[in-house]
Design a protein around this motif. Sequence first.
Motif, mmCIF file in Angstrom:
data_model
loop_
_atom_site.group_PDB
_atom_site.id
_atom_site.type_symbol
_atom_site.label_atom_id
_atom_site.label_comp_id
_atom_site.label_asym_id
_atom_site.label_seq_id
_atom_site.Cartn_x
_atom_site.Cartn_y
_atom_site.Cartn_z
ATOM 1 N N THR A 74 0.820 -1.213 0.000
ATOM 2 C CA THR A 74 0.000 0.000 0.000
ATOM 3 C C THR A 74 0.855 1.263 0.000
ATOM 4 N N VAL A 176 -3.683 1.568 6.538
ATOM 5 C CA VAL A 176 -4.738 2.335 5.870
ATOM 6 C C VAL A 176 -4.600 3.829 6.158
ATOM 7 N N LEU A 179 -1.987 4.907 3.875
ATOM 8 C CA LEU A 179 -2.529 4.880 2.519
ATOM 9 C C LEU A 179 -3.300 6.164 2.225
ATOM 10 N N ARG A 180 -4.155 6.545 3.147
ATOM 11 C CA ARG A 180 -4.954 7.757 2.941
ATOM 12 C C ARG A 180 -4.103 9.012 3.052
ATOM 13 N N PHE A 184 -3.143 7.247 -1.745
ATOM 14 C CA PHE A 184 -2.841 6.039 -2.517
ATOM 15 C C PHE A 184 -4.116 5.563 -3.195
ATOM 16 N N PHE A 189 -2.236 0.811 -6.367
ATOM 17 C CA PHE A 189 -2.289 -0.535 -5.798
ATOM 18 C C PHE A 189 -1.971 -1.581 -6.858
#
Length: 323
Positions: A74, A176, A179-180, A184, A189
Motif C-alpha cells: 500500500t 490504511v 494509505l490515505r 494512494f 495498488f
Amino acid sequence: MTNATPETCSDPTETAREVLRTEAAALAALADAMPPDFAATVDLIATLPGRVIVTGIGKSGHIARKIAATLASTGTRALFVHPAEASHGDLGMIGDGDAILAMSNSGETAELRDIVAHAARFSVPLIGLSSRPNSTLMQAADFRLTLPALPEACGIGMVPTTSTTLTLGLGDALAVALLRRRNFRAEDFSVFHPGGKLGAQMARVSQLMQTGERMPLVAADTPMGETLIEMTSKGLGIAAVTDGDALLGVITDGDLRRNMADLMSRNAGDVATRDPLTVTPGMLAAGALALLNERKINVLVVCEDGRPVGILHVHDLLRAGVA
C-alpha cells in the motif's frame, strides 16, 4: 488418550461464536482507546526517507510479516527482519533513514534485545507495540503503540488469540492511515499487484485492447464487400468506420442482418451505426467489462480524442482473467 463424551464437550459452533465475540469486543475496545502515539507514528512513517523494519518472534513474528506485507503493498516501503537473524548479521539490513516497528505482547521478548539495542546505538526510531506499557520494549521505544490488556479468547489465558487479533488490527489501521495520508489510489495498488485475479481487475483497457494491424478499420466510402472481408479477417465481429481519423460509427453482425436486402450495394458509412459506445485507453478493464455486460454486447471501440486506437473484445478480458 482421553475419551470425551458429548456431555463434556462444548458445542463447537458456540465456542466459535464466543471466540469471535471476544475478539470483536477487543477490537471495539481498541477503536475506542487508540494509542496516543498512533498519529505521531503515522507522521513518522509517512515522512520516513527509508523503510519500516518490522520485527517480532513467534506468533507476533507471523503477524509482523503480514503487517510488513500490507505496508509494502500500500505504498509504504517495509521489510520484515527476523530478530534472531538480526543478531547474526541481518542488522545490516537496517540503514539510515529507517525506523523499526517491534512487536511483542509481553514486551519482554529476549530475542528482541539486540535489535532494540541497535536502534538505541544508531539512533534508529523505535516503535514499540505491546500490551504492557511498562515493559522493557515500551520503555525503550520512542513511539508506543499500547494495546489494551484483554483476556485471550482461548479460555485458558495462554494461547495468543485476542492479542494477535489486536496486533493485526492495529497494523491494518496503520497501513490504511498511511494509505490515505499518501492519497494512494487503486491504480497505485495495481502496480504492486500485477499478477492473478486482482492484477487483472486493475488492468487498463490499453493493456488488453487489440491495436494496429489487428484492428478492423474501414473508411466510410469502403464498399461492403471489402468491409466484410476486413471484418472476417480480423475475427472480432465488428468494423470501426472512420471519417478521416475520426470514428464515424461501427458495423456489427446485427447491422449486417438489418441491411441484408441491399447490403452489397452499399458502403460502410451507409450501414454503420453512428455515435457508438466507446471507452478510453485509461479506463479500468473491469469498468469496460461492466459496460459490456450492461449493454449486452461483446466488443467496444477504444477512442482517444475521437480517434479509434484499439478494439476491446470480451474474449480479451476473459483471457486476462478480468471476467
